[in-house]
Design a protein around this motif. Structure first.
Motif, PDB file in Angstrom:
ATOM      1  N   LEU A  33       0.839  -1.191   0.000  1.00 34.68           N
ATOM      2  CA  LEU A  33       0.000   0.000   0.000  1.00 34.68           C
ATOM      3  C   LEU A  33       0.876   1.243   0.000  1.00 34.68           C
ATOM      4  N   VAL A  34       0.347   2.319  -0.589  1.00 36.25           N
ATOM      5  CA  VAL A  34       1.085   3.579  -0.699  1.00 36.25           C
ATOM      6  C   VAL A  34       0.220   4.693  -0.137  1.00 36.25           C
ATOM      7  N   SER A  35       0.847   5.592   0.624  1.00 40.48           N
ATOM      8  CA  SER A  35       0.132   6.736   1.179  1.00 40.48           C
ATOM      9  C   SER A  35       0.999   7.974   1.070  1.00 40.48           C
ATOM     10  N   ALA A  36       0.353   9.125   0.935  1.00 39.69           N
ATOM     11  CA  ALA A  36       1.053  10.399   0.836  1.00 39.69           C
ATOM     12  C   ALA A  36       0.823  11.201   2.098  1.00 39.69           C
ATOM     13  N   ALA A  37       1.837  11.962   2.506  1.00 40.54           N
ATOM     14  CA  ALA A  37       1.731  12.751   3.732  1.00 40.54           C
ATOM     15  C   ALA A  37       2.634  13.965   3.638  1.00 40.54           C
ATOM     16  N   ASP A  38       2.316  14.988   4.427  1.00 35.05           N
ATOM     17  CA  ASP A  38       3.237  16.101   4.601  1.00 35.05           C
ATOM     18  C   ASP A  38       4.335  15.676   5.565  1.00 35.05           C
ATOM     19  N   VAL A  39       5.518  16.224   5.386  1.00 33.17           N
ATOM     20  CA  VAL A  39       6.614  15.922   6.309  1.00 33.17           C
ATOM     21  C   VAL A  39       6.262  16.483   7.681  1.00 33.17           C
ATOM     22  N   PRO A  40       6.450  15.714   8.747  1.00 34.07           N
ATOM     23  CA  PRO A  40       6.071  16.184  10.085  1.00 34.07           C
ATOM     24  C   PRO A  40       6.884  17.402  10.502  1.00 34.07           C
ATOM     25  N   PRO A  41       6.345  18.197  11.454  1.00 31.88           N
ATOM     26  CA  PRO A  41       7.040  19.406  11.897  1.00 31.88           C
ATOM     27  C   PRO A  41       8.458  19.152  12.380  1.00 31.88           C
ATOM     28  N   GLY A  42       8.703  17.983  12.934  1.00 29.18           N
ATOM     29  CA  GLY A  42      10.042  17.661  13.418  1.00 29.18           C
ATOM     30  C   GLY A  42      10.994  17.224  12.333  1.00 29.18           C
ATOM     31  N   GLY A  43      10.561  17.276  11.086  1.00 32.90           N
ATOM     32  CA  GLY A  43      11.422  16.865   9.986  1.00 32.90           C
ATOM     33  C   GLY A  43      11.621  15.365   9.984  1.00 32.90           C
ATOM     34  N   THR A  44      12.789  14.933   9.490  1.00 31.16           N
ATOM     35  CA  THR A  44      13.041  13.497   9.371  1.00 31.16           C
ATOM     36  C   THR A  44      13.010  12.786  10.716  1.00 31.16           C
ATOM     37  N   ALA A  45      13.254  13.511  11.799  1.00 31.89           N
ATOM     38  CA  ALA A  45      13.228  12.888  13.118  1.00 31.89           C
ATOM     39  C   ALA A  45      11.828  12.391  13.476  1.00 31.89           C
ATOM     40  N   GLY A  46      10.796  12.985  12.869  1.00 31.67           N
ATOM     41  CA  GLY A  46       9.437  12.584  13.191  1.00 31.67           C
ATOM     42  C   GLY A  46       8.826  11.614  12.196  1.00 31.67           C
ATOM     43  N   VAL A  47       9.617  11.140  11.210  1.00 28.24           N
ATOM     44  CA  VAL A  47       9.068  10.285  10.160  1.00 28.24           C
ATOM     45  C   VAL A  47       8.596   8.948  10.714  1.00 28.24           C
ATOM     46  N   ALA A  48       9.378   8.340  11.587  1.00 24.53           N
ATOM     47  CA  ALA A  48       9.013   7.016  12.112  1.00 24.53           C
ATOM     48  C   ALA A  48       7.689   7.068  12.864  1.00 24.53           C
ATOM     49  N   ALA A  49       7.518   8.100  13.681  1.00 29.21           N
ATOM     50  CA  ALA A  49       6.275   8.226  14.435  1.00 29.21           C
ATOM     51  C   ALA A  49       5.096   8.475  13.504  1.00 29.21           C
ATOM     52  N   MET A  50       5.305   9.310  12.476  1.00 24.06           N
ATOM     53  CA  MET A  50       4.218   9.572  11.540  1.00 24.06           C
ATOM     54  C   MET A  50       3.870   8.309  10.757  1.00 24.06           C
ATOM     55  N   ALA A  51       4.866   7.550  10.342  1.00 24.89           N
ATOM     56  CA  ALA A  51       4.612   6.311   9.622  1.00 24.89           C
ATOM     57  C   ALA A  51       3.794   5.352  10.470  1.00 24.89           C
ATOM     58  N   ALA A  52       4.097   5.293  11.759  1.00 32.76           N
ATOM     59  CA  ALA A  52       3.326   4.423  12.660  1.00 32.76           C
ATOM     60  C   ALA A  52       1.884   4.902  12.776  1.00 32.76           C
ATOM     61  N   ASP A  53       1.695   6.223  12.836  1.00 41.23           N
ATOM     62  CA  ASP A  53       0.327   6.770  12.892  1.00 41.23           C
ATOM     63  C   ASP A  53      -0.452   6.418  11.627  1.00 41.23           C
ATOM     64  N   TYR A  54       0.195   6.565  10.486  1.00 42.84           N
ATOM     65  CA  TYR A  54      -0.469   6.248   9.226  1.00 42.84           C
ATOM     66  C   TYR A  54      -0.774   4.754   9.125  1.00 42.84           C
ATOM     67  N   ALA A  55       0.134   3.938   9.607  1.00 44.68           N
ATOM     68  CA  ALA A  55      -0.105   2.492   9.581  1.00 44.68           C
ATOM     69  C   ALA A  55      -1.352   2.135  10.376  1.00 44.68           C
ATOM     70  N   ARG A  56      -1.511   2.759  11.530  1.00 40.12           N
ATOM     71  CA  ARG A  56      -2.699   2.486  12.345  1.00 40.12           C
ATOM     72  C   ARG A  56      -3.957   3.002  11.652  1.00 40.12           C
ATOM     73  N   ALA A  57      -3.862   4.186  11.034  1.00 36.68           N
ATOM     74  CA  ALA A  57      -5.025   4.746  10.339  1.00 36.68           C
ATOM     75  C   ALA A  57      -5.423   3.877   9.151  1.00 36.68           C
ATOM     76  N   ILE A  58      -4.455   3.379   8.418  1.00 33.07           N
ATOM     77  CA  ILE A  58      -4.745   2.511   7.279  1.00 33.07           C
ATOM     78  C   ILE A  58      -5.363   1.197   7.751  1.00 33.07           C
ATOM     79  N   ALA A  59      -4.844   0.658   8.847  1.00 25.16           N
ATOM     80  CA  ALA A  59      -5.418  -0.577   9.390  1.00 25.16           C
ATOM     81  C   ALA A  59      -6.877  -0.373   9.789  1.00 25.16           C
TER      82      ALA A  59
END
Length: 337
Positions: free
Chosen positions: A248-274
């Motif tokens: 599956l593919v999803s698009a998102a804005d980069v989190p305010p924390g930049g690359t440091a916040g990518v892992a957390a955002m990816a986890a949020d999106y994974a839960r939302a997709i589930a």
């Protein structure tokens, strides 16, 4: 009579589309790409109108024209890397969805209203509301593959591809004479800047202002059960589609924390997709590509740039949707210069 020499700067979909149209028009084309991942690599590749905001009739009409251009493109190039066909979408409530359907239909979009039962017939177990929109003509492409397909077609037709970094636009007496790339001068009759945000600096080197802002974006790819999804789904702020190679593919804005916040955002999106697809567990994120989307301040840039004769620009958002159409139009403008 010698063919006019045109340098195209930018190895993404805009540059590749323009180079392909230019070489077909008889120009001697040199395409520069610098090898760095750009906006194309991180593009969701959605070709449609349902996310257009606001849904102005003139904007919708232009996007429908661009979508129709893909039919011509497939006829010329053969099968395109299409990952999904048809979009199911809804807004924050049924009234908002109904209003969007009415506005798009009035603007000429082929769109239908779907009940929850009709949605589930297309995507079983989808957490759908009572009302959704269905746009059968929309689709999604793998943008990087499409750019590579266009570039291969351009080089097969005679374009020269150079891996190198363009450092400046060269000028003399108010007209471009070529570019400086990797410390050497390459001459040309015309130069096309089709490298997104990077074109701002190059235009400045020729005394031209290119009004383009950068909007950081991210493309997330997840593992997922096979065949769970065949269409694009636009659920409020969540966009998800199948990948051409699965997952599956999803698009998102980069989190305010930049690359440091990518892992957390990816986890949020994974839960939302589930939750959206009613998966037994959140899908595993296998990649997160970030890039700076070029956002022209005054709308798409496609044509001669004021202040330097022979210098052209091609920058648009949504770039993947508009690139084949605008590539053809800018090639015509260059031919008429």
């Amino acid at each position: 009579m010698a063919a006019r020499r045109v340098i195209v700067v930018g190895g993404g979909i805009a540059g590749a589309a323009a180079a392909w149209h230019l070489v077909r028009s008889g120009a001697a084309v040199t395409l520069f790409r610098d090898g760095r991942p750009g906006a194309t690599a991180a593009s969701y590749g959605w070709l449609g109108t349902l996310a257009t905001e606001p849904p102005l009739p003139a904007v919708i009409a232009r996007r429908l024209e661009a979508l129709a251009e893909y039919t011509r493109l497939a006829s010329d190039l053969g099968p395109l890397p299409v990952a999904a066909r048809g979009t199911i979408a809804w807004g924050e409530n049924d009234d908002a969805t109904a209003a969007r359907i009415d506005a798009l239909r009035a603007a000429g979009v082929r769109i239908e209203s779907l009940s929850r039962r009709a949605v589930l017939a297309r995507v079983p177990r989808l957490a759908a509301p009572a009302l959704a929109a269905w746009a059968p003509d929309e689709m999604a492409v793998e943008s990087g593959r499409l750019a590579a397909q266009l570039m291969a077609a351009a080089t097969a037709a005679g374009a020269t591809l150079i891996d190198g970094r363009v450092e400046a636009v060269l000028t003399a007496s108010g007209r471009t004479t070529g570019v400086r790339a990797d410390g050497r001068d390459v001459t040309a009759d015309q130069v096309l800047l089709a490298n997104g945000v990077g074109g701002v600096t190059l235009a400045r080197s020729a005394g031209v202002t290119l009004r383009v802002n950068a909007s950081p974006a991210m493309l997330l790819r997840f593992d997922a059960p096979p065949d769970r999804l065949r269409h694009l789904v636009y659920a409020g702020e969540l966009e998800v589609r199948p990948g051409l190679d699965g997952g599956l593919v999803s698009a998102a804005d980069v989190p305010p924390g930049g690359t440091a916040g990518v892992a957390a955002m990816a986890a949020d999106y994974a839960r939302a997709i589930a939750d959206l697809l009613r998966l037994p567990a959140p899908p595993v994120c296998r990649s997160a590509a970030t890039a700076e989307r070029p956002m022209p301040v005054d709308g798409p840039i496609c044509g001669a740039l004021e202040g330097c004769a022979g210098l052209f620009g091609l920058v648009a958002h949504p770039g993947v949707l508009l690139a084949p159409l605008l590539g053809r139009e800018v090639a015509a403008a260059i031919a008429g210069d």
